[in-house]
Design an enzyme around this catalytic site. Sequence first.
Site, PDB file in Angstrom:
ATOM      1  N   ASP A 198      -2.007  -0.654   2.707  1.00 13.19           N
ATOM      2  CA  ASP A 198      -1.454   0.561   2.225  1.00 13.19           C
ATOM      3  C   ASP A 198      -2.694   1.280   1.335  1.00 13.19           C
ATOM      4  O   ASP A 198      -2.579   0.213   0.115  1.00 13.19           O
ATOM      5  CB  ASP A 198      -0.304  -0.074   1.950  1.00 13.19           C
ATOM      6  CG  ASP A 198       0.950   1.945   1.125  1.00 13.19           C
ATOM      7  OD1 ASP A 198       0.488   2.505   1.441  1.00 13.19           O
ATOM      8  OD2 ASP A 198       1.985   0.993   0.418  1.00 13.19           O
ATOM      9  N   ASN A 225       4.408   7.290  11.244  1.00 16.80           N
ATOM     10  CA  ASN A 225       2.779   7.988  10.547  1.00 16.80           C
ATOM     11  C   ASN A 225       2.495   8.918  11.289  1.00 16.80           C
ATOM     12  O   ASN A 225       1.435  10.604  11.305  1.00 16.80           O
ATOM     13  CB  ASN A 225       1.823   6.761  10.911  1.00 16.80           C
ATOM     14  CG  ASN A 225       2.235   5.937   9.605  1.00 16.80           C
ATOM     15  OD1 ASN A 225       1.495   4.054   9.980  1.00 16.80           O
ATOM     16  ND2 ASN A 225       1.933   6.432   8.182  1.00 16.80           N
TER      17      ASN A 225
HETATM   18  C1  FPP Z   1      -1.133   3.791   4.780  1.00 16.73           C
HETATM   19  O1  FPP Z   1      -2.525   3.894   3.399  1.00 16.73           O
HETATM   20  C2  FPP Z   1      -2.259   3.286   5.820  1.00 16.73           C
HETATM   21  C3  FPP Z   1      -2.457   3.932   6.415  1.00 16.73           C
HETATM   22  C4  FPP Z   1      -1.056   4.524   7.497  1.00 16.73           C
HETATM   23  C5  FPP Z   1      -3.580   3.793   8.060  1.00 16.73           C
HETATM   24  C6  FPP Z   1      -4.553   2.382   8.273  1.00 16.73           C
HETATM   25  C7  FPP Z   1      -5.311   2.719   9.254  1.00 16.73           C
HETATM   26  C8  FPP Z   1      -6.649   1.885   8.622  1.00 16.73           C
HETATM   27  C9  FPP Z   1      -6.957   1.395   7.683  1.00 16.73           C
HETATM   28  C10 FPP Z   1      -7.710   2.687   8.975  1.00 16.73           C
HETATM   29  C11 FPP Z   1      -7.273   1.966  10.762  1.00 16.73           C
HETATM   30  C12 FPP Z   1      -7.558   0.781  11.171  1.00 16.73           C
HETATM   31  C13 FPP Z   1      -7.985   0.145  11.670  1.00 16.73           C
HETATM   32  C14 FPP Z   1      -7.935  -1.493  11.894  1.00 16.73           C
HETATM   33  C15 FPP Z   1     -10.154  -0.213  12.003  1.00 16.73           C
HETATM   34  P1  FPP Z   1      -1.347   5.260   3.020  1.00 16.73           P
HETATM   35  O2  FPP Z   1      -2.285   6.114   3.945  1.00 16.73           O
HETATM   36  O3  FPP Z   1       0.024   5.880   3.006  1.00 16.73           O
HETATM   37  O4  FPP Z   1      -1.941   5.439   1.217  1.00 16.73           O
HETATM   38  P2  FPP Z   1      -0.908   6.196   0.408  1.00 16.73           P
HETATM   39  O5  FPP Z   1       0.229   4.938   0.126  1.00 16.73           O
HETATM   40  O6  FPP Z   1      -1.714   5.714  -1.117  1.00 16.73           O
HETATM   41  O7  FPP Z   1      -0.733   7.519   0.606  1.00 16.73           O
END
Ligand code: FPP
Length: 248
Positions: A28, A76
């Site tokens: 996150d 998501n």
């Molecule tokens: C949460 O941060 C993150 C996600 C929903 C996506 C995670 C995906 C990756 C790290 C990339 C692809 C993965 C792999 C395994 C190659 P957020 O977007 O909710 O962050 P925020 O809370 O700061 O908005």
Amino acid sequence: MPLFRKASSDTPEVDFEHLPRHVAIIMDGNGRWAKKRGLPRTAGHAAGAETFRTIATYAKEIGLEYLTVYAFSTENWKRPEDEVAAIMKLLKKYLLEAIEQMERDRVKMAFFGDLTPLHPELRDLCRQTQEISKRYEGCQVNICLNYGGRDEITRAVRELAAECVREGRDPASITEQDISDRLFSAGVPDPDLIIRPSGEVRTSNFLLWQSAYSEYYFTDVLWPDFSKEELLRSIADFQRRSRRYGGV
Ligand code: FPP
């Protein structure tokens, strides 16, 4: 591997002989990381994917048996279309590279979640990665993709209910193990340690059943800034805890 090792001046000592078997991570903070830099959220996910690579490689190096990461939840899909597309593209890129380097890395990969709604190309890549890597032993990396803890439990319950109707099984005979055996994680030990970076202190539908006795580690570090040292810090913290599983 030495019994105790100091990774850097600010990293606590870790007992490498008694590592948690299974570490799970809610990746996150990608969006906030990007915002802080005046970049689009997708740049945060790209940086997060790099961090995932670093941590997965390191997990194997230090001898973790299982690493599970939350890459995309059942919720998501509510994100803007271009953000969802960017995450899917990063996953595709990662899997293509993983397949190419599989003989070298020898990491076993699995996917937790319903892969049906994914683009067929991505779905095939997931299946291929899982199939090719199933012969490897050592570290297993589980990627939670279109995963939700409630969805996972609902599916297991549905399956058991169908069994009762179809085979006349007595519902009273259903055990906790029966449920565990029908989860995406069947056969994988429950996570010992669940890490959530970015300062959020909630589970967000991640491994709801499996986390009954997991130890949580929360840190303010945003996922793209999460480092090997931070992983060691979380493990050292875990090793100082006393796990009683409801006993004394
Ligand atoms: C949460 O941060 C993150 C996600 C929903 C996506 C995670 C995906 C990756 C790290 C990339 C692809 C993965 C792999 C395994 C190659 P957020 O977007 O909710 O962050 P925020 O809370 O700061 O908005």
